[in-house]
Design a protein around this motif. Sequence first.
Motif, PDB file in Angstrom:
ATOM      1  N   THR A   8       0.840  -1.193   0.000  1.00  0.00           N
ATOM      2  CA  THR A   8       0.000   0.000   0.000  1.00  0.00           C
ATOM      3  C   THR A   8       0.879   1.247   0.000  1.00  0.00           C
ATOM      4  O   THR A   8       1.921   1.268   0.657  1.00  0.00           O
ATOM      5  CB  THR A   8      -0.919   0.033   1.245  1.00  0.00           C
ATOM      6  OG1 THR A   8      -1.648  -1.197   1.326  1.00  0.00           O
ATOM      7  CG2 THR A   8      -1.888   1.197   1.183  1.00  0.00           C
ATOM      8  N   PRO A  10       1.198   4.568   1.567  1.00  0.00           N
ATOM      9  CA  PRO A  10       0.610   5.257   2.730  1.00  0.00           C
ATOM     10  C   PRO A  10       0.124   6.664   2.433  1.00  0.00           C
ATOM     11  O   PRO A  10      -0.911   7.094   2.964  1.00  0.00           O
ATOM     12  CB  PRO A  10       1.755   5.262   3.745  1.00  0.00           C
ATOM     13  CG  PRO A  10       2.611   4.099   3.353  1.00  0.00           C
ATOM     14  CD  PRO A  10       2.550   4.062   1.853  1.00  0.00           C
ATOM     15  N   ARG A  12      -1.300   7.870  -0.028  1.00  0.00           N
ATOM     16  CA  ARG A  12      -2.598   7.925  -0.697  1.00  0.00           C
ATOM     17  C   ARG A  12      -3.753   7.909   0.297  1.00  0.00           C
ATOM     18  O   ARG A  12      -4.891   8.195  -0.072  1.00  0.00           O
ATOM     19  CB  ARG A  12      -2.741   6.741  -1.654  1.00  0.00           C
ATOM     20  CG  ARG A  12      -1.792   6.808  -2.859  1.00  0.00           C
ATOM     21  CD  ARG A  12      -2.007   5.618  -3.778  1.00  0.00           C
ATOM     22  NE  ARG A  12      -1.108   5.672  -4.933  1.00  0.00           N
ATOM     23  CZ  ARG A  12      -1.033   4.729  -5.867  1.00  0.00           C
ATOM     24  NH1 ARG A  12      -1.796   3.647  -5.777  1.00  0.00           N
ATOM     25  NH2 ARG A  12      -0.192   4.862  -6.871  1.00  0.00           N
ATOM     26  N   LEU A  13      -3.444   7.561   1.528  1.00  0.00           N
ATOM     27  CA  LEU A  13      -4.476   7.510   2.565  1.00  0.00           C
ATOM     28  C   LEU A  13      -4.640   8.849   3.274  1.00  0.00           C
ATOM     29  O   LEU A  13      -5.486   8.990   4.151  1.00  0.00           O
ATOM     30  CB  LEU A  13      -4.116   6.429   3.588  1.00  0.00           C
ATOM     31  CG  LEU A  13      -3.971   5.014   3.019  1.00  0.00           C
ATOM     32  CD1 LEU A  13      -3.440   4.070   4.095  1.00  0.00           C
ATOM     33  CD2 LEU A  13      -5.301   4.511   2.476  1.00  0.00           C
ATOM     34  N   GLN A  81      -6.816   9.063   9.636  1.00  0.00           N
ATOM     35  CA  GLN A  81      -5.936   8.961   8.471  1.00  0.00           C
ATOM     36  C   GLN A  81      -4.522   8.565   8.870  1.00  0.00           C
ATOM     37  O   GLN A  81      -3.889   7.715   8.215  1.00  0.00           O
ATOM     38  CB  GLN A  81      -5.907  10.298   7.726  1.00  0.00           C
ATOM     39  CG  GLN A  81      -7.209  10.673   7.042  1.00  0.00           C
ATOM     40  CD  GLN A  81      -7.083  11.986   6.308  1.00  0.00           C
ATOM     41  OE1 GLN A  81      -6.121  12.223   5.593  1.00  0.00           O
ATOM     42  NE2 GLN A  81      -8.047  12.875   6.516  1.00  0.00           N
ATOM     43  N   ARG A  84      -4.421   4.905   9.638  1.00  0.00           N
ATOM     44  CA  ARG A  84      -4.443   4.075   8.430  1.00  0.00           C
ATOM     45  C   ARG A  84      -3.083   4.108   7.723  1.00  0.00           C
ATOM     46  O   ARG A  84      -2.617   3.090   7.189  1.00  0.00           O
ATOM     47  CB  ARG A  84      -5.539   4.553   7.485  1.00  0.00           C
ATOM     48  CG  ARG A  84      -6.963   4.325   8.022  1.00  0.00           C
ATOM     49  CD  ARG A  84      -8.006   4.909   7.079  1.00  0.00           C
ATOM     50  NE  ARG A  84      -9.340   4.802   7.629  1.00  0.00           N
ATOM     51  CZ  ARG A  84     -10.123   3.734   7.468  1.00  0.00           C
ATOM     52  NH1 ARG A  84      -9.678   2.698   6.766  1.00  0.00           N
ATOM     53  NH2 ARG A  84     -11.323   3.699   7.990  1.00  0.00           N
ATOM     54  N   ALA A  85      -2.455   5.281   7.701  1.00  0.00           N
ATOM     55  CA  ALA A  85      -1.147   5.399   7.051  1.00  0.00           C
ATOM     56  C   ALA A  85      -0.098   4.582   7.801  1.00  0.00           C
ATOM     57  O   ALA A  85       0.728   3.885   7.184  1.00  0.00           O
ATOM     58  CB  ALA A  85      -0.728   6.867   6.977  1.00  0.00           C
ATOM     59  N   ALA A  88      -0.560   1.036   7.065  1.00  0.00           N
ATOM     60  CA  ALA A  88      -0.034   0.702   5.739  1.00  0.00           C
ATOM     61  C   ALA A  88       1.477   0.510   5.783  1.00  0.00           C
ATOM     62  O   ALA A  88       2.021  -0.418   5.166  1.00  0.00           O
ATOM     63  CB  ALA A  88      -0.396   1.800   4.737  1.00  0.00           C
TER      64      ALA A  88
END
Length: 248
Positions: A8, A10, A12-13, A81, A84-85, A88
Motif C-alpha cells: 500500500t 501510505p 494515498r491515505l 488517516q 491508516r497510514a 499501511a
Amino acid sequence: MSDFVDVTEPTRLLRAPAAPGEYSQGPILDVFNNCGDLASPTYWVMEACNAVFGFNPLDEVIQWFAGDWESFAKCGDIWDQLGRAVEAVSGNIGSGNRTLDSTWDGRAADAAYTYFHTCAAKLEEIRDEFGKLRTEYDHLAHSAYSTAEAINGFLSGIIDGLLITAIEMAAGTALSWTGAGAVVGYGLAALEIADMLRLWGQATEAIGNVQGIVNGAVGAVETIGATLYGTISEFTKIGEYDHPNPAI
C-alpha cells in the motif's frame, strides 16, 4: 530488490480532513443565530432578563461554546488517516520481511527478521492509539454540537418567555394605577419567569454534562499521548544487529 514492493502507498491515505456532517452546516455558534432577541434586547426584554437572571443567558452560553469546534471535529478524521497510514507502513514492512525471510537464512537473517517484525508490531500499537484518539475527538465534537442544539431549544423557549414577560411587565406598569391590572400583569409574568428558570436549569445541566465529557476526554487523551510517546521512544530499543563476526 525488485521483489520488495509496497503493498500500500501510505500517502494515498492522507487527504484534507473532513468535518462530521453536523459541522458542515457552519460553526457551532451558528446554532444560536436565531437568538437575536437576546443579542439585541429591547428595553423591556432587558428588564425582564435582569429581573429573571441578572445576566444575558446567550452571553453565558456563547462564552462556553466559543472556539473553533469545527477544526476540533476535523482532528478526529486526521487521527484516523494517520492511523491508516501507519497501518499501511506496518503492512509494507511485514510484507518485505516475509519476502526477505524466504530468501535469507542464518543468524543475521533471524536478527533482521526479529527487528522488522518488532518494528511492524510497534507501528500496529501506534495505529491502535491513533484509533483511540479518533474515538475521543469524535465523541467530544459530537457531544458539543448535540448539546448546543439542545441548549438552542432551551434558549428559544427562554426568548419566548422573555418576550411575553416583557409585555406583561410593561402592561403591569402601564396599568398599575388600576391595581387589578398590575396584579394580572405581574402575576402572569411570574408564571413565565418560573418556566424560564426551569429552562435555564435544563440548559446549565446540559452544559454541566458536556463539561464532564470534556474532562473525561482530556484525561483519556493525555493517557493516549503518554502511551504514544512511550511506544515511539521504544523504537530505538527494538534491538541491535548481532552479526556472527564480532569484527563487523
